[in-house]
Motif scaffolding. Structure first.
Motif, mmCIF file in Angstrom:
data_model
loop_
_atom_site.group_PDB
_atom_site.id
_atom_site.type_symbol
_atom_site.label_atom_id
_atom_site.label_comp_id
_atom_site.label_asym_id
_atom_site.label_seq_id
_atom_site.Cartn_x
_atom_site.Cartn_y
_atom_site.Cartn_z
ATOM 1 N N ASN A 22 -30.577 17.188 -20.972
ATOM 2 C CA ASN A 22 -31.646 17.505 -20.777
ATOM 3 C C ASN A 22 -32.904 19.232 -19.749
ATOM 4 O OD1 ASN A 22 -32.284 15.785 -22.544
ATOM 5 N ND2 ASN A 22 -32.824 14.258 -20.969
ATOM 6 N N VAL A 23 -33.033 19.888 -20.734
ATOM 7 C CA VAL A 23 -33.072 21.420 -20.221
ATOM 8 C C VAL A 23 -34.545 21.913 -20.635
ATOM 9 C CG1 VAL A 23 -31.807 23.389 -18.928
ATOM 10 C CG2 VAL A 23 -30.469 21.999 -19.680
ATOM 11 N N CYS A 24 -35.102 22.412 -19.459
ATOM 12 C CA CYS A 24 -36.407 23.461 -20.149
ATOM 13 C C CYS A 24 -36.324 24.846 -20.014
ATOM 14 C CB CYS A 24 -37.819 22.758 -19.257
ATOM 15 S SG CYS A 24 -37.376 22.463 -18.097
ATOM 16 N N LEU A 25 -36.555 25.357 -20.854
ATOM 17 C CA LEU A 25 -36.920 26.432 -20.989
ATOM 18 C C LEU A 25 -38.185 26.906 -20.070
ATOM 19 C CD1 LEU A 25 -34.924 27.847 -24.083
ATOM 20 C CD2 LEU A 25 -34.027 27.313 -21.840
ATOM 21 N N LEU A 26 -38.070 28.292 -18.254
ATOM 22 C CA LEU A 26 -39.444 28.560 -18.536
ATOM 23 C C LEU A 26 -39.054 29.695 -18.421
ATOM 24 C CD1 LEU A 26 -39.226 25.652 -15.065
ATOM 25 C CD2 LEU A 26 -40.407 25.399 -17.448
ATOM 26 N N GLY A 27 -40.597 30.376 -18.167
ATOM 27 C CA GLY A 27 -40.334 31.694 -17.300
ATOM 28 C C GLY A 27 -41.759 32.312 -18.002
ATOM 29 N N HIS A 28 -42.166 33.734 -18.193
ATOM 30 C CA HIS A 28 -42.783 34.664 -18.492
ATOM 31 C C HIS A 28 -43.431 34.633 -19.893
ATOM 32 C CE1 HIS A 28 -46.941 37.155 -16.806
ATOM 33 N NE2 HIS A 28 -46.243 37.547 -17.549
ATOM 34 N N SER A 29 -44.443 34.581 -20.755
ATOM 35 C CA SER A 29 -44.698 34.946 -22.292
ATOM 36 C C SER A 29 -43.827 36.402 -22.341
ATOM 37 C CB SER A 29 -45.915 34.906 -21.828
ATOM 38 O OG SER A 29 -46.019 34.625 -23.592
ATOM 39 N N CYS A 40 -21.271 16.995 -26.347
ATOM 40 C CA CYS A 40 -22.630 16.988 -25.800
ATOM 41 C C CYS A 40 -23.657 16.927 -26.329
ATOM 42 C CB CYS A 40 -22.127 18.312 -23.947
ATOM 43 S SG CYS A 40 -22.075 17.131 -22.722
ATOM 44 N N ARG A 41 -25.393 16.583 -25.925
ATOM 45 C CA ARG A 41 -26.007 17.182 -26.742
ATOM 46 C C ARG A 41 -26.472 17.726 -25.703
ATOM 47 N NH1 ARG A 41 -29.782 14.041 -30.521
ATOM 48 N NH2 ARG A 41 -28.444 14.811 -31.659
ATOM 49 N N LEU A 42 -27.478 19.104 -25.659
ATOM 50 C CA LEU A 42 -27.900 19.289 -24.806
ATOM 51 C C LEU A 42 -29.832 19.406 -25.633
ATOM 52 C CD1 LEU A 42 -26.097 22.294 -24.821
ATOM 53 C CD2 LEU A 42 -25.892 20.555 -23.142
ATOM 54 N N ASN A 43 -30.370 18.865 -24.944
ATOM 55 C CA ASN A 43 -32.029 18.589 -25.242
ATOM 56 C C ASN A 43 -32.116 20.457 -24.653
ATOM 57 O OD1 ASN A 43 -31.692 16.787 -27.594
ATOM 58 N ND2 ASN A 43 -31.378 15.112 -25.550
ATOM 59 N N VAL A 44 -32.919 21.177 -25.847
ATOM 60 C CA VAL A 44 -34.086 22.340 -25.225
ATOM 61 C C VAL A 44 -34.633 22.014 -25.230
ATOM 62 C CG1 VAL A 44 -33.607 24.782 -24.730
ATOM 63 C CG2 VAL A 44 -31.448 23.436 -25.453
ATOM 64 N N LEU A 45 -35.851 22.224 -24.051
ATOM 65 C CA LEU A 45 -37.358 22.081 -24.200
ATOM 66 C C LEU A 45 -37.394 23.575 -24.010
ATOM 67 C CD1 LEU A 45 -36.286 19.545 -23.234
ATOM 68 C CD2 LEU A 45 -38.970 19.084 -22.887
ATOM 69 N N ASP A 46 -38.268 24.124 -25.398
ATOM 70 C CA ASP A 46 -38.749 25.689 -24.617
ATOM 71 C C ASP A 46 -40.103 25.420 -25.338
ATOM 72 O OD1 ASP A 46 -39.508 27.943 -25.410
ATOM 73 O OD2 ASP A 46 -39.666 27.919 -28.104
ATOM 74 N N THR A 47 -40.575 26.132 -23.621
ATOM 75 C CA THR A 47 -41.945 25.961 -23.142
ATOM 76 C C THR A 47 -42.693 27.022 -22.907
ATOM 77 O OG1 THR A 47 -41.969 26.737 -20.863
ATOM 78 C CG2 THR A 47 -41.165 24.398 -21.334
ATOM 79 N N PRO A 48 -44.163 27.006 -23.937
ATOM 80 C CA PRO A 48 -44.858 28.574 -23.498
ATOM 81 C C PRO A 48 -45.093 28.846 -22.527
ATOM 82 C CG PRO A 48 -46.804 26.370 -24.070
ATOM 83 C CD PRO A 48 -44.852 26.171 -23.489
ATOM 84 N N GLY A 49 -45.018 30.477 -21.703
ATOM 85 C CA GLY A 49 -45.330 31.302 -21.168
ATOM 86 C C GLY A 49 -46.587 31.726 -20.826
ATOM 87 N N ALA A 50 -47.491 31.803 -21.084
ATOM 88 C CA ALA A 50 -48.979 31.782 -21.540
ATOM 89 C C ALA A 50 -49.103 30.848 -20.259
ATOM 90 C CB ALA A 50 -49.317 32.231 -22.549
ATOM 91 N N PHE A 51 -50.180 31.231 -19.369
ATOM 92 C CA PHE A 51 -50.154 30.395 -18.362
ATOM 93 C C PHE A 51 -51.485 29.628 -19.141
ATOM 94 C CE2 PHE A 51 -48.825 34.444 -16.022
ATOM 95 C CZ PHE A 51 -48.093 34.373 -15.664
ATOM 96 N N ASP A 52 -52.377 29.071 -20.011
ATOM 97 C CA ASP A 52 -53.106 28.754 -20.171
ATOM 98 C C ASP A 52 -52.316 27.785 -21.228
ATOM 99 O OD1 ASP A 52 -54.913 30.606 -20.145
ATOM 100 O OD2 ASP A 52 -55.997 30.820 -21.669
ATOM 101 N N PHE A 53 -51.457 27.580 -20.787
ATOM 102 C CA PHE A 53 -50.560 26.651 -21.843
ATOM 103 C C PHE A 53 -49.977 25.377 -20.862
ATOM 104 C CE2 PHE A 53 -52.182 29.346 -24.574
ATOM 105 C CZ PHE A 53 -52.582 28.700 -25.873
ATOM 106 N N ALA A 54 -50.346 25.947 -19.738
ATOM 107 C CA ALA A 54 -49.265 25.568 -18.355
ATOM 108 C C ALA A 54 -49.331 24.108 -18.493
ATOM 109 C CB ALA A 54 -50.027 25.765 -17.362
ATOM 110 N N GLY A 55 -49.913 23.831 -19.581
ATOM 111 C CA GLY A 55 -49.529 21.588 -19.293
ATOM 112 C C GLY A 55 -48.862 21.312 -20.379
ATOM 113 N N GLU A 56 -48.455 22.070 -21.334
ATOM 114 C CA GLU A 56 -47.337 22.090 -22.074
ATOM 115 C C GLU A 56 -45.955 22.184 -21.446
ATOM 116 O OE1 GLU A 56 -47.038 21.768 -25.327
ATOM 117 O OE2 GLU A 56 -49.312 20.890 -25.913
#
Length: 690
Positions: free
Chosen positions: A10-17, A73-89
């Motif tokens: 289970n891997v999340c993708l993080l980084g700038h917008s 293998c099952r790679l659950n990729v979680l794509d997150t928003p980079g815009a800081f207003d959506f840090a909750g996500e």
């Protein structure tokens, strides 16, 4: 099929917008055959950005899940928003992930988004890869980005890849350092090529560095290394895997999502080096008796699942869960640890973007969704009745940007409130409350963009148009000297008239609520009329003489008056008291009080001067400065609330989004003359509008 827990990542993708997270997820889905053509954010057809607002704005606004099946293998990729207003996500995704891939573009180097992502991982001791994206685009510079990472984070930054580039610094192929094999892309397919001669030495150098890192992961390897023996491939993988888990090494990869270069290699190493859910971050759980214990992720345990996200759209409500123990099946009765109620699970699905695939079981460590769980909220733990534990809530930041929200069409306040309540199920990081004093519905979030998206969703999903206004400040009024006045109410119409006559002394006092007292002698005002006098005064205090704000710190003493045996009534005395109030207060040197709050701003040391200068413009008083020891300073100040309306946005501009703050009401203070005049003028303008 239910994946065994060892074969899940289970891997999340993080980084700038704009760093290319959604495009990377798209390329992983494409190279594994989950989708048959590559979507683009600009065309609005990617798997992970499917919401109408995301398509319109061409950025991610929510976390979406893309399960990628690769080599068993099952790679659950979680794509997150980079815009800081959506840090909750991002907070939700971090809770469901066991590792992170921080995506940074070869064109931007170290961005604020990368710094924040790194900080989130550090706080959680989360293993991480770094993926340098867009290496084949104009103005990209892989080397500069890599050097900047090395400089910032030191030798733990371990390159597992060496790019091959042409004269324009565009990357045309990549070399896998561990296997010493080179690849390039031809029509979105990976083709092995000869290892370029000019790259031999750098590949050797990086390969040796990897061996050194591996040697440091165990005594046995250290002995072998210094004995001059070579590590086997399996030992290299074992050592690298240990280094990633111990956070003694952060592997660097690179590629291009557009032509899928680097995607297969990235997935190979996700499988080989990243932890499975049983090795991931441990979870703290609170038991029914209030004590806390470590929660062990185990396939053999009783079923437990954590709800990390909710989507509630026109098709219904989906609760995204990560199964942390045992496995779950549809119709299974589970206890919600928050409410204590038993809920029967609905249908189970895996989600790929917005596409659902029904499944009969979700195994330990896997991520999926449960449909139609109306009473379940984000942050809930669903448990077996034999072992009820609550996992700790997701740490959303306090909302710091507030606006008033009003319907464009009168009378649609309820529709807005209902729509926001539904949206709040999906996004618990904003709050809504009705301010009874200023008569405004106040919407608070992380910034103007989040608020803007909420307004757009109200229109598209709930068909109600809203507009935003600045929030009003709840001032108070008080008097500064003693005044006494008569209030006389006499009305003669046919039959019985109305008669009330009072003398009241108004004086300043310390109590916030009005203090009522009486010093009447000889029954000039009968006792049974005292409550009416007090009631009249309390009602009058709601609107002060200056700008109609509530009057505080007032003592009113009834000391004389007269009455009529027939015509006097409670209503007459109530009216007389209000006449005395209206006559006295303008002469009692009234002034406005403004609410003052305590502000705590955390900023990198470089910005302290700018922030201090700005605070003095806002009439702020700095109370102290406290260095955190990590290159940041916490500035504590007291600032009038009236000066803080747009602070969230201005602090962002001042500190390139690196600053954060909390602000809480402390007390009321006398308002300086200039600010008082402005507040009175605003109150009058508002009264004229209504």
């Amino acid at each position: 099929m239910s994946n065994s827990v060892q074969n899940i990542r289970n891997v999340c993708l993080l980084g700038h917008s704009g760093s290319g997270k959604t495009a990377l997820a798209e390329s992983l889905l494409f190279v594994t055959g989950a989708i048959d053509r590559m979507g683009r954010a600009a065309s609005g057809n990617t798997v992970c950005d499917y919401d109408a607002e995301e398509v319109k704005r061409q950025i991610s606004l929510g976390t979406s899940v893309a399960p990628v099946d690769f080599t068993g293998c099952r790679l659950n990729v979680l794509d997150t928003p980079g815009a800081f207003d959506f840090a909750g996500e991002v907070m939700e995704a971090l809770r469901a992930s066991d590792a992170a891939i921080i995506v940074c573009s070869a064109k931007d180097g170290i961005s604020v988004g990368l710094e924040k992502a790194w900080k989130y991982c550090e706080e959680r001791n989360m293993p991480r890869f770094i993926y340098i994206s867009k290496t084949d685009e104009e103005n990209s510079d892989y080397n500069a980005t890599f050097e900047a990472l090395r400089e910032r984070f030191g030798n733990k930054i371990a390159p597992l890849v060496v790019p091959i580039w042409n004269a324009d610094k565009k990357v045309t192929g990549i070399i896998d350092v561990l296997n010493k094999r080179a690849y390039e892309m031809q029509n979105l397919k990976r083709v092995e090529i000869e290892l370029p001669a000019d790259k031999q030495s750098v590949v050797e150098e990086f390969n040796d560095a990897l061996k050194e890192s591996v040697a440091e992961t165990s005594e046995e390897f250290m002995d072998k290394f210094f004995g001059g023996e070579d590590f086997t491939y399996a030992e290299m993988i074992q050592g690298l895997r240990q280094g990633v888990r111990d956070l003694s090494m952060f592997p660097v990869f690179c590629g291009s999502a557009v032509n899928c270069m680097g995607s297969l290699m990235l997935m190979d190493y996700m499988v080989d080096l990243l932890p499975n859910p049983t090795e991931g971050n441990y979870h703290k759980a609170t038991k029914a008796d209030g004590t806390s214990e470590e929660f062990v992720v185990s396939p053999g345990g009783v079923p437990t699942a954590f709800v990390f996200k909710t989507v509630s759209d026109q098709y219904g409500k989906y609760s995204f869960v990560k199964v942390l123990s045992g496995s779950i099946t549809p119709d299974l009765p589970m206890v919600n640890a928050r409410t204590g109620n038993t809920e029967k699970l609905g249908r189970l699905y895996t989600m790929c973007g917005k596409k659902t695939t029904e499944v009969k079981e979700l195994g330990c460590g896997d991520i999926g969704v449960i449909a139609k769980m109306d009473k379940v909220k984000t942050g809930d733990t669903l448990c077996d009745a034999r072992k009820v534990v609550a996992l700790k809530q997701i740490p959303f930041a306090e909302p710091c940007y507030s606006v008033a929200i009003v319907p464009k069409t009168r009378g649609q306040e309820d529709k807005i409130a209902q729509g926001l309540a539904r949206l709040n199920e999906e996004d618990p990081s904003f709050s809504v409350f009705n301010n009874a004093e200023t008569h405004q519905m106040v919407l608070s979030g992380a910034g103007d963009m989040q608020v803007d998206v909420l307004v757009a969703k109200l229109k598209s999903r709930f068909n109600v148009e809203a507009e935003l206004q600045p929030t009003r400040v709840a001032y108070r009024e008080k008097i500064r000297k003693v005044v006494q006045k008569q209030g006389r109410h006499k009305k003669q119409t046919g039959g019985s008239g109305q008669f009330g006559d009072v003398w009241i002394r108004f004086e300043p006092c310390e109590e916030e609520e009005m203090v009522f007292a009486e010093e009447v002698f000889g029954g000039s005002v009968p006792r049974n009329f005292f409550p009416a006098v007090e009631k009249g005064l309390r009602e009058a205090c709601v609107h002060g003489p200056l700008a109609g704000y509530p009057v505080v710190n007032l003592k009113a003493v009834l000391y004389d008056g007269s009455y009529h045996p027939v015509d006097s009534s409670e209503i007459a005395f109530k009216t007389a008291a209000q006449l005395a109030f209206k006559a006295a207060l303008p002469e009692a040197n009234p002034c406005l009080l403004e609410p003052v709050g305590e502000l705590k701003v955390t900023v990198p040391d470089d910005y302290v001067g700018d922030v201090m200068g700005d605070l003095s413009k806002r009439r702020g008083r700095v109370m102290g400065m406290d260095p955190t020891g990590t290159g940041e300073t916490v500035i504590a100040a007291e600032v009038p609330m009236g000066e803080m309306g747009s602070y969230a946005i201005e602090l962002r501009a001042m500190t390139q989004s690196r600053g954060s703050f909390t602000f809480n009401f402390v007390r009321y203070e006398d308002c300086p003359p200039a600010a008082q005049e402005k507040a009175i003028a605003e109150a009058k303008a508002l009264a004229e509008q209504q």
